[in-house]
Enzyme design. Structure first.
Site, mmCIF file in Angstrom:
data_model
loop_
_atom_site.group_PDB
_atom_site.id
_atom_site.type_symbol
_atom_site.label_atom_id
_atom_site.label_comp_id
_atom_site.label_asym_id
_atom_site.label_seq_id
_atom_site.Cartn_x
_atom_site.Cartn_y
_atom_site.Cartn_z
ATOM 1 N N HIS A 1 13.796 17.704 1.722
ATOM 2 C CA HIS A 1 14.024 18.005 3.140
ATOM 3 C C HIS A 1 14.875 16.917 3.795
ATOM 4 O O HIS A 1 14.922 15.782 3.316
ATOM 5 C CB HIS A 1 12.680 18.029 3.893
ATOM 6 C CG HIS A 1 11.801 19.179 3.582
ATOM 7 N ND1 HIS A 1 10.482 19.035 3.200
ATOM 8 C CD2 HIS A 1 12.028 20.513 3.618
ATOM 9 C CE1 HIS A 1 9.939 20.224 3.019
ATOM 10 N NE2 HIS A 1 10.855 21.142 3.263
ATOM 11 N N CYS B 1 4.969 14.939 7.011
ATOM 12 C CA CYS B 1 4.619 16.319 6.621
ATOM 13 C C CYS B 1 3.204 16.724 6.981
ATOM 14 O O CYS B 1 2.914 17.912 7.066
ATOM 15 C CB CYS B 1 4.725 16.502 5.113
ATOM 16 S SG CYS B 1 6.012 15.605 4.341
HETATM 17 C C1 CIR Z 1 6.534 21.646 -1.016
HETATM 18 O O1 CIR Z 1 7.283 21.567 -1.979
HETATM 19 O O2 CIR Z 1 6.701 22.487 -0.130
HETATM 20 C C2 CIR Z 1 5.372 20.698 -0.930
HETATM 21 N N1 CIR Z 1 4.904 20.418 -2.244
HETATM 22 C C3 CIR Z 1 5.758 19.432 -0.223
HETATM 23 C C4 CIR Z 1 6.165 19.644 1.198
HETATM 24 C C5 CIR Z 1 6.433 18.374 1.905
HETATM 25 N N2 CIR Z 1 6.782 18.607 3.253
HETATM 26 C C6 CIR Z 1 7.645 17.889 3.940
HETATM 27 O O3 CIR Z 1 8.257 16.982 3.403
HETATM 28 N N3 CIR Z 1 7.853 18.202 5.207
#
Ligand code: CIR
Length: 264
Positions: free
Chosen positions: A161, A248
């Site tokens: 991201h 997150c």
């Molecule tokens: C994903 O791949 O969607 C989750 N394992 C990690 C999401 C992390 N979110 C973020 O950096 N905003």
């Protein structure tokens, strides 16, 4: 400033989380829960009021609530997460946020993860990433322009991201890994670069002039402190194995508006 932080407990199924750039490693679920609890204590120490979203034990990535919405002072936009396995996370977030903000929703064929939206003043930088497509950026822009925000797309490569690569750590100051996003996307802002040995160190959560930052990235923490930025380190090794960082795990609502819950 008091703020409201929406969080959700770590799902036992996190061991089946989505992974894009990392190889799967065993996640210690109990340690992940302990680290998440310490993260919540750090939020409380920064005067955040905590509201728990309902648990989603069958949704592996549900702890990463940031990806389900883009919350501004005036409005919130419910996302359509780029990973199909994560789309079920938005229902409960919609219910929770409807009490605090007027809502808009991203609809197909658009895809957008909240981890790609970085607000700096009235500008929203939005990552063009594995999770967010052009249609997602365009839909978001149409909604937030109604409230005076401008949207600037920022391509990212090598990470999940935009906010894996760059976050705000003070007024007009960004913490950045220039290998993953070009500083040229952020004209007029100041930069602190991560230590080159800590590429994942650019994710910091700014609350009222102080930042929560993963304890693992001590060299980058040194750079933040040298710049006069107060840092609260939190252990985040297990959520990092799921490709998550400190931004997150919460949706932050400035309390001036949060306390004026809609319809109450
Ligand atoms: C994903 O791949 O969607 C989750 N394992 C990690 C999401 C992390 N979110 C973020 O950096 N905003």
């Amino acid at each position: 400033m008091n703020a409201l932080a929406l969080v959700r407990e770590v799902s036992p199924s996190i061991v089946r989380c989505e992974l894009t750039h990392l190889a799967r490693e065993p996640i210690d679920y109990q340690l992940a829960r302990d680290q998440h609890a310490a993260y919540i204590r750090a939020l409380e120490s920064l005067d955040c009021r905590i509201e728990f979203l309902p648990p989603e034990p069958e949704l592996p990535d549900a702890v990463f609530v940031e990806d389900t919405a883009v919350v501004l002072d005036e409005v919130a936009v419910i996302t359509r997460p780029g990973a199909e396995s994560r789309r079920g996370e938005t229902d409960s977030v919609t219910t929770a946020l409807a009490r605090y903000r007027p809502l808009h929703s991203i609809v197909p064929p658009a895809r957008l993860d909240g981890g790609d939206a970085l607000r700096v003043g009235q500008i929203l930088y939005v990552g063009l990433s594995p999770r967010t497509n052009i249609a997602g950026i365009e839909q978001l822009a149409r909604f937030v322009e109604l409230y005076g925000y401008q949207v600037h797309a920022a391509p990212v490569s090598g990470c999940l991201h935009l906010k894996s690569a760059v976050t705000a750590v003070a007024d007009h100051t960004l913490l950045i890994n220039p290998a993953w996003v070009s500083p040229r996307a952020f004209a007029g802002l100041k930069f602190i670069e991560v230590d080159p040995s800590e590429p994942f160190g650019a994710n910091a959560l700014l609350i009222d002039g102080q930042v929560i930052h993963a304890a693992e990235y001590s060299r980058t923490r040194g750079r933040l402190r040298a710049a006069g930025i107060p840092v609260h380190p939190v252990e985040a090794s297990e959520l990092a194995k799921a490709e998550g960082g400190v931004t997150c795990c919460s949706l932050i609502l400035a309390d001036s508006k949060a306390s004026r819950a809609r319809g109450r």
